[in-house]
Design an enzyme around this catalytic site. Sequence first.
Site, short mmCIF file in Angstrom:
data_model
loop_
_atom_site.label_atom_id
_atom_site.label_comp_id
_atom_site.label_asym_id
_atom_site.label_seq_id
_atom_site.Cartn_x
_atom_site.Cartn_y
_atom_site.Cartn_z
CB SER A 174 2.65 1.83 6.17
OG SER A 174 1.40 1.74 6.78
CG HIS A 215 -0.56 0.22 2.51
ND1 HIS A 215 -0.30 -0.79 3.40
CD2 HIS A 215 -0.33 1.36 3.18
CE1 HIS A 215 0.08 -0.27 4.56
NE2 HIS A 215 0.07 1.04 4.45
CG ASP A 264 0.38 -4.12 2.77
OD1 ASP A 264 0.88 -3.61 1.76
OD2 ASP A 264 -0.41 -3.53 3.52
N1 ARG Z 1 -4.55 0.57 7.25
C1 ARG Z 1 -3.26 0.63 6.63
C2 ARG Z 1 -2.49 1.83 7.11
O1 ARG Z 1 -3.05 2.88 7.29
C3 ARG Z 1 -3.33 0.77 5.17
C4 ARG Z 1 -3.86 -0.40 4.51
C5 ARG Z 1 -4.06 -0.15 3.06
N2 ARG Z 1 -4.97 -1.13 2.59
C6 ARG Z 1 -6.23 -0.85 2.25
N3 ARG Z 1 -7.03 -1.85 2.07
N4 ARG Z 1 -6.66 0.39 2.08
O2 ARG Z 1 -1.30 1.77 7.22
#
Ligand code: ARG
Length: 694
Positions: A629, A84, A210
């Site tokens: 992330s 992501h 991911d």
């Molecule tokens: N929740 C994750 C974060 O903010 C991002 C995940 C991205 N994936 C998604 N399905 N939008 O780091």
Amino acid sequence: MKRILTLLATLAICFNAMADEGMWLLPLLKQLNGKDLKAAGCKLSPEEIYSINKTSLKDAIVHFGGGCTAEVISDQGLLVTNHHCGYSSIQGLSTDEHNYLMDGYWAKNLKEEIPCPGLSVTFLVSMEDVTSVIEKADDPQTVKSGLEANALAANPGCEVLITGFYNDNVYYLIITRTYEDVRFVGAPPASMGKFGGETDNWMWPRHTCDFSMFRIYAGKDNMPAEYSQDNVPYKPAKSLKVSLKGVQEGDYAMVMGYPGRTQRYQTAEQLKQMISINRIRIDARTVLQDLMWEAMCADPSVQLKYADKYAGSANGWKKWQGEELAFENLDIIGREEQKEADLKAWIEADPARVKKYGDPVKTLAKVVADTDEAKRAFTLVTEAPYNVELVALVGYFNRNFGGGLQQGQDTVAAFEAAKEPMKEMYRDYVKDLDRKEAVALLSFYRDRAKPEDYLWEGFGETDIPAYVENLFDKSVFTSYEKLSACTLAEMRGDPAIELYNGVATVIMKYLPALYYMPNPKADKASKDFAAALLEWQKGKAMYPDANSTMRLTYGHVLPYSPKDALKYEYYTTSAGLLEKEDPSNPEFILPAGIKELLLARDFGRWADKKDGKLHTCFLTNNDITGGNSGSPVLDARGNLIGLAFDGNWESMSSDVMFEPDLQRCICVDIRYVLWLVEKYGKADNIINEITFVK
Ligand code: ARG
């Protein structure tokens, strides 16, 4: 001056930093966390984690694209981060013919690596506490600029910035080095990199693979250089080794990276405001996302064009909903108010403290009350009419044109020159979708805005569907072809410009006061609030709010119990991929090839040594937030065991308060990542670059 002596004394006298909670500042590790790091099981010294004189772990970690973290995993500058995090770059490189986002991609040699214009990575060179110099100065701004200029002169090719911590009670001068030639190396298909989609996002149990891979390129001298075919892979001072041992419950684990923003030094009133403003965002985005999703599901080409816009919008949308819920469930406001009452009692117990701090909570409550209306109005206009893409297109053109649409005296040459950069903006634009978005967002806005913030005279009575029909039929901003064929005179009466002007007028009514104009009263109260908290908590190590500077969080691999009688295992396996698979749901499709590998249990050297299964994700109690992330999850010796990629639903208030029993960091197991690279991507070239530890 006195304030700062007190504060430094506070920070210095602390014996009991606790593992788990805390996004710790690297230069203070030895002082604040030295003993505890060891007690928690870390086998590295603070200097091996962060040093400005010797090579240390921090030299393998970069701020990726300004909003994520990545780490170097080979002596050839190979980077790994989350899928992501690479998402928008990969989307930007993809076309219907070469759809790297949906199909994945594997460069089999350096030549096949693809430049990513606009993507850069930044290394931390050093951080130095300059608080005392700034606090002593009569004119802090001039002193700051002077310090920055000197540091820049002494560090050619670097960037320098002075950043405030603990609500500006402490300042660090931060030196960084940015590489602008970053190339795409490989990624799984989005169905794996984003397996579970928005349904699983922010939740456990998780099976998302991911990750994505990039490479840093440098000039022949290994220094930053603009993109050039002659650039060579960057030779890192430090690269991470990979451990294939896997994790057990209770194992030490740490995460180093660039957490973006937290609100752990904000008052209950500020937090209440944040939650209620986020509600406006949630509601506006629900309207927008429903339309996007419908169009994306109906047409794969639209799906590719809107994939990144949708993911970005939906990620915040779901986070804020979880946060709202967790605020309720965990009584965040009640607990914050209790803390503030205790703080107030402590201040009032000593007249010297009253003199020093006053009542910062009360002052901040006044600041909140004073700005509330403006913040709501500003959020509403930016989340609704400003998200009509046509408005953004006019805005972008107007900026290229030096504001010429409003001033009216610009030359034809400047007008023509402003057209070319627009081409890129239309690449991912779908007029018919935007037309629907416009009807929905303008209606949403009218339902909620105060009449004085209406976009034009008579907006209250406008037949919005008819207005939008005319707008999209007449405006040249609906396509690059129309825009480029249009003369300046023809453009003058364009209805999209009128809409843009209406939106811009409302934005400019609020923006300066909210974000540009200094607010010394608010700044002082917020600084006093943090300083009082620090002094009150003297003896306890305190970490500052996240602010996109590099931090360390350390703790352990742990399961959790989300509610009574329910216990979540601390890891998932590939069995869950098969359980969740649903060919009729775009969020849960397993790409061809993956399922066969899983059914054949073809896990190779990546299988867990104990149970022979392919472990997919695991949990730690590390303290992370957005920006972390892609961060490396490291074992006690600093070897890579996974990548941090999410937080869990039950503790979505984590940016405000850490919840020891509930809060977990969701990590993808590095063995799952490399299994996919080898078995599915057949990219042995990548595997061969990596150094493994036994
Ligand atoms: N929740 C994750 C974060 O903010 C991002 C995940 C991205 N994936 C998604 N399905 N939008 O780091």
